[in-house]
Design a protein around this motif. Structure first.
Motif, short mmCIF file in Angstrom:
data_model
loop_
_atom_site.label_atom_id
_atom_site.label_comp_id
_atom_site.label_asym_id
_atom_site.label_seq_id
_atom_site.Cartn_x
_atom_site.Cartn_y
_atom_site.Cartn_z
N PRO B 162 -9.69 48.26 -83.45
CA PRO B 162 -10.29 49.22 -84.37
C PRO B 162 -9.30 50.23 -84.93
O PRO B 162 -9.57 50.84 -85.95
N LEU B 163 -8.19 50.42 -84.26
CA LEU B 163 -7.23 51.42 -84.75
C LEU B 163 -6.11 50.79 -85.56
O LEU B 163 -5.19 51.46 -86.00
N GLY B 164 -6.20 49.48 -85.76
CA GLY B 164 -5.11 48.74 -86.40
C GLY B 164 -4.73 49.23 -87.77
O GLY B 164 -3.57 49.17 -88.16
N ALA B 165 -5.73 49.75 -88.53
CA ALA B 165 -5.44 50.11 -89.91
C ALA B 165 -5.03 51.59 -90.05
O ALA B 165 -4.76 52.04 -91.15
N LEU B 166 -4.98 52.31 -88.93
CA LEU B 166 -4.67 53.74 -89.02
C LEU B 166 -3.17 53.98 -88.86
O LEU B 166 -2.46 53.19 -88.26
N ASP B 167 -2.71 55.12 -89.39
CA ASP B 167 -1.29 55.42 -89.22
C ASP B 167 -1.02 55.89 -87.78
O ASP B 167 -1.94 56.22 -87.04
N GLN B 168 0.24 55.93 -87.44
CA GLN B 168 0.65 56.12 -86.05
C GLN B 168 0.05 57.38 -85.42
O GLN B 168 -0.48 57.34 -84.31
N GLN B 169 0.09 58.51 -86.15
CA GLN B 169 -0.35 59.77 -85.55
C GLN B 169 -1.86 59.76 -85.31
O GLN B 169 -2.33 60.12 -84.23
N LEU B 170 -2.60 59.29 -86.32
CA LEU B 170 -4.05 59.22 -86.21
C LEU B 170 -4.44 58.25 -85.11
O LEU B 170 -5.38 58.49 -84.33
N ARG B 171 -3.68 57.19 -85.00
CA ARG B 171 -3.94 56.18 -83.99
C ARG B 171 -3.84 56.79 -82.59
O ARG B 171 -4.70 56.55 -81.74
N GLN B 172 -2.83 57.64 -82.40
CA GLN B 172 -2.66 58.25 -81.07
C GLN B 172 -3.77 59.25 -80.78
O GLN B 172 -4.29 59.32 -79.67
N GLU B 173 -4.18 60.02 -81.83
CA GLU B 173 -5.28 60.94 -81.63
C GLU B 173 -6.56 60.20 -81.26
O GLU B 173 -7.31 60.60 -80.38
N MET B 174 -6.78 59.10 -81.99
CA MET B 174 -8.01 58.34 -81.77
C MET B 174 -8.03 57.68 -80.39
O MET B 174 -9.09 57.51 -79.80
N GLN B 175 -6.85 57.31 -79.89
CA GLN B 175 -6.79 56.73 -78.54
C GLN B 175 -7.37 57.70 -77.52
O GLN B 175 -8.20 57.34 -76.69
N VAL B 176 -6.93 58.96 -77.63
CA VAL B 176 -7.40 59.97 -76.69
C VAL B 176 -8.90 60.18 -76.85
O VAL B 176 -9.66 60.22 -75.88
N GLU B 177 -9.33 60.26 -78.13
CA GLU B 177 -10.72 60.53 -78.41
C GLU B 177 -11.63 59.38 -77.98
O GLU B 177 -12.70 59.60 -77.41
N LEU B 178 -11.17 58.17 -78.26
CA LEU B 178 -11.95 56.98 -77.91
C LEU B 178 -12.18 56.92 -76.41
O LEU B 178 -13.28 56.65 -75.93
N LYS B 179 -11.12 57.21 -75.68
CA LYS B 179 -11.22 57.19 -74.22
C LYS B 179 -12.20 58.27 -73.74
O LYS B 179 -13.04 58.03 -72.87
N ALA B 180 -12.11 59.46 -74.38
CA ALA B 180 -13.00 60.56 -73.98
C ALA B 180 -14.46 60.20 -74.27
O ALA B 180 -15.34 60.43 -73.45
N ILE B 181 -14.69 59.61 -75.44
CA ILE B 181 -16.06 59.22 -75.81
C ILE B 181 -16.59 58.17 -74.85
O ILE B 181 -17.72 58.24 -74.38
N GLN B 182 -15.73 57.22 -74.51
CA GLN B 182 -16.15 56.16 -73.59
C GLN B 182 -16.54 56.74 -72.24
O GLN B 182 -17.54 56.35 -71.65
N GLU B 183 -15.75 57.70 -71.77
CA GLU B 183 -16.06 58.32 -70.47
C GLU B 183 -17.36 59.11 -70.55
O GLU B 183 -18.15 59.13 -69.62
N GLN B 184 -17.57 59.75 -71.71
CA GLN B 184 -18.77 60.56 -71.90
C GLN B 184 -20.03 59.70 -71.90
O GLN B 184 -21.01 60.02 -71.25
N VAL B 185 -20.02 58.58 -72.66
CA VAL B 185 -21.23 57.77 -72.76
C VAL B 185 -21.37 56.78 -71.61
O VAL B 185 -22.47 56.32 -71.31
N GLY B 186 -20.26 56.46 -70.96
CA GLY B 186 -20.31 55.57 -69.80
C GLY B 186 -20.64 54.12 -70.13
O GLY B 186 -21.02 53.36 -69.25
N ILE B 187 -20.53 53.75 -71.41
CA ILE B 187 -20.81 52.37 -71.81
C ILE B 187 -19.56 51.52 -71.58
O ILE B 187 -18.44 52.00 -71.76
#
Lengths: 275, 362
Positions: B162-187
């Motif tokens: 899902p992050l393939g089309a994003l630039d490097q900086q956004l990709r790194q931000e989204m990695q952190v966010e994605l992980k946080a969201i996953q931990e929050q929803v527990g899915i």
């Protein structure tokens, strides 16, 4: 400017001629008498002609509906086929154009007539006891028109469907949409321009068709195309023929304008209703 | 029902005559962030499509939440896919896109509204509900695609690069966010990528795939620190591979003799015998460089010459030529201005401890 000149010479001037003639009167020997009257347009309100208008409209709408119903699955199948097959299928759709339309319509007469191919097959299969009388009915006209104009529906639909990003179909499917909802909520809205183009390309020529109703409809049924041809060439009443032509064109233009207006209005109101 | 959200049992999938997935078996635990990492053509995307139901296995079975998915079409599976291209419906607003799955499940309108709102809040797009997808940036579209999956509260969210089309900086931000969201929803998240850094930063466990097979499954640390094969070692981060023979062993260590190099001391893995041919993996950032031969605590010291240097801001990248003409990569963090740097052609010593080297088990 060249395009304007082109339009002027080949479109507006002939159109103006037809408009002017439609206000004239028929000469005793079939010429045009240059008087001004609305008599030709008044004659059109005669129930005899109104019936022909209504029948033409009904047959053209029916043709469009059947072409859409048959053309959509066909176009979808072609658009989803492997690329090298798409070309072959499209070629097969277009091949009938290489034969004269008159010849193809005669072929339908052979298929549909009482002792024709269709009845022979139906009776040999025991599906009907006596031949189905379909030639020289509105049904035969409908079959002939659908056959004749189906490619005009398939080609724009194919173009729209080939451009459709298939991952959107998968996304809808993944998001719990049934086959019907995938079609209704995603495929149809996204291919609407192709549907509209196909419907216009089928509706307009079938409204004015005259070879098909002439051959398959027989002497009893007439469509606007036949009526115009009849007035110009048989009765030699050019002014009345012109009036019919003009009303036909006005009807088509009006229909399209109403449609475009409605569509534009809908485009503006895109916000979801819950907000 | 057990602990597993997803079980893939001996699944085989052919594309024509090419085998895309080859007797694949893996289990994903409930609530886990599980990555499938592999190069293109490794079968990772096919695996995801098999889970989503767009493709059917030729052999084997897939269970989701303990239920066999045989003959279950995508619209009846408790999974949602985040597409690589996002696949947002261009004719629907952000709200319409996210509400789509709920509407298809005939969720009541009031509940749909509150759930879509919550999902929009979670991906920080609260104010953009009435935009069309074409009016959003790539990163925002990515968030809508994620919200569109999460709002359905599926058992598993499948993510296809899902992050393939994003630039490097956004990709790194989204990695952190994605992980946080996953931990929050527990899915349970199953995340497919060819990007090793993404897989390592976000995942609880990673499966490395190649040619339709799983080569190794483990925590990011396992995979990085103890790769089982040269393919895994090379695919996950940079590595120097050294071929040699085990000359002698003690309880804890092996001595590996390498042609034209001093012998190398390596931590002893299980199941190796003296005299066998082995490959040693040395990570570039675990090696250090010095001008003198002082041993000061290092188990291994090998002479080399600097072949190339590259300044990378946070690190110096060195390419070294060894006495057996092999090329090694070494990375040294740039700690301060007074730090000594090495120049092209300079003779140096590469030093490291026995525990930094790993003997591949294959």
């Amino acid at each position: 400017m060249p395009s304007l000149a082109w339009l002027g010479i080949f479109f507006f001037i002939p159109l103006l001629l037809v408009l002017v003639i439609s206000f004239a009167a028929r000469g005793t020997y079939g010429g045009v008498e240059w008087t001004f009257s609305l008599a030709n347009y008044a004659t059109l309100l005669d129930p005899l002609y109104l019936t022909i208008f209504v029948r033409s409209l009904a047959l053209a709408l029916g043709t469009t509906a059947f072409c859409l119903l048959l053309g959509f699955p066909l176009a979808y199948y072609i658009a989803r086929a492997p690329l090298r097959w798409q070309g072959i299928w499209l070629l097969l759709v277009m091949i009938p154009f290489w034969t004269n339309f008159l010849v193809r319509t005669y072929a339908w007469m052979f298929i549909l007539r009482t002792e024709g191919l269709m009845n022979t097959v139906l009776m040999n299969l025991g599906l009907v006891a006596s031949p189905v009388e379909i030639l020289y009915t509105d049904g035969a006209i409908l079959i002939g028109l659908v056959y004749g104009y189906l490619p005009f529906m398939v080609l724009p639909l194919y173009a729209a469907l080939a451009r459709l990003d298939y991952s959107l179909v998968e996304a809808a499917w993944d998001l719990y949409a049934s086959a019907w909802n995938v079609f209704w909520r995603v495929i149809l809205p996204l291919t609407k321009p192709g549907v509209i183009a196909g419907c216009i390309l089928v509706f307009i020529p079938s409204l004015g068709a005259f070879i098909t109703p002439d051959l398959l409809g027989g002497a009893r049924t007439m469509m606007l195309g036949n009526l115009i041809q009849h007035e110009y060439l048989v009765v030699r009443d050019w002014p009345f023929g012109s009036a019919i032509s003009f009303v036909l064109m006005a009807l088509v233009l009006l229909g399209m304008m109403v449609y475009l207006e409605v569509d534009r209005g809908r485009g503006d109101g895109r916000r979801p209703s819950v907000w | 029902m057990g602990l597993n959200s997803v079980e893939i049992r001996e699944v085989v999938k052919y594309h024509g005559t090419v085998i895309a997935v080859d007797h694949l078996s893996l289990e994903v635990r409930r609530g886990e962030f599980f990555s499938i990492l592999g190069p293109s053509g490794s079968g990772k995307t096919t695996t995801l499509r098999l889970l989503a139901g767009f493709e059917r296995p030729d052999q084997g079975e897939i269970l989701i939440e303990g239920r066999s998915m045989r003959e279950v079409p995508p619209n009846l599976r408790p999974v949602n896919l985040v597409f690589q291209s996002y696949a947002l419906f261009p004719h629907l607003t952000v709200f319409g896109n996210i509400a789509f799955g709920l509407e298809m499940q005939r969720i009541a309108r009031a509940e749909t509204q509150s759930r879509v709102h919550a999902a929009l809040g979670m991906v920080k797009l609260g104010s953009k509900h009435d935009r069309m997808p074409s009016q959003l940036s790539g990163g925002e579209q990515q968030r809508v695609a994620l919200a569109r999956a999460l709002v359905n509260r599926p058992a598993v969210v499948l993510l296809d690069e899902p992050l393939g089309a994003l630039d490097q900086q956004l990709r790194q931000e989204m990695q952190v966010e994605l992980k946080a969201i996953q931990e929050q929803v527990g899915i349970t998240f199953i995340y497919v990528t060819h990007h090793q850094e993404e897989a390592l930063t976000m995942s609880d466990r990673v499966a490395v795939m190649d040619h339709g097979r799983v080569l190794q499954i483990g925590s990011p640390q396992d995979i990085y620190e103890s790769p089982v094969s040269a393919f895994v070692a090379n695919f996950i981060g940079l590595s120097n591979l050294v071929e040699g023979r085990i000359a002698s062993m003690t309880d804890a260590r092996c001595t590996v003799s390498v042609p034209d190099l001093p012998t190398i001391l390596v931590r002893r893995p299980g199941g190796v015998v003296e005299g066998s041919q082995v490959t040693v993996v040395l990570r570039p950032e675990r090696l250090s460089l010095a001008r003198d031969v002082h041993r000061n605590g290092f188990d291994n010291t090998v002479p080399a010459r600097i072949d190339k240097t590259l300044y990378n801001g946070s690190e110096m990248h060195y390419l070294l030529r060894l006495s057996n003409s092999a090329l090694w990569k070494v990375r040294v963090p740039n700690s301060g201005a007074e730090q000594k740097r090495f120049l092209n052609g300079e003779a140096v010593f590469v030093r490291w401890n026995a525990d930094e080297g790993v003997i591949l088990s294959e």
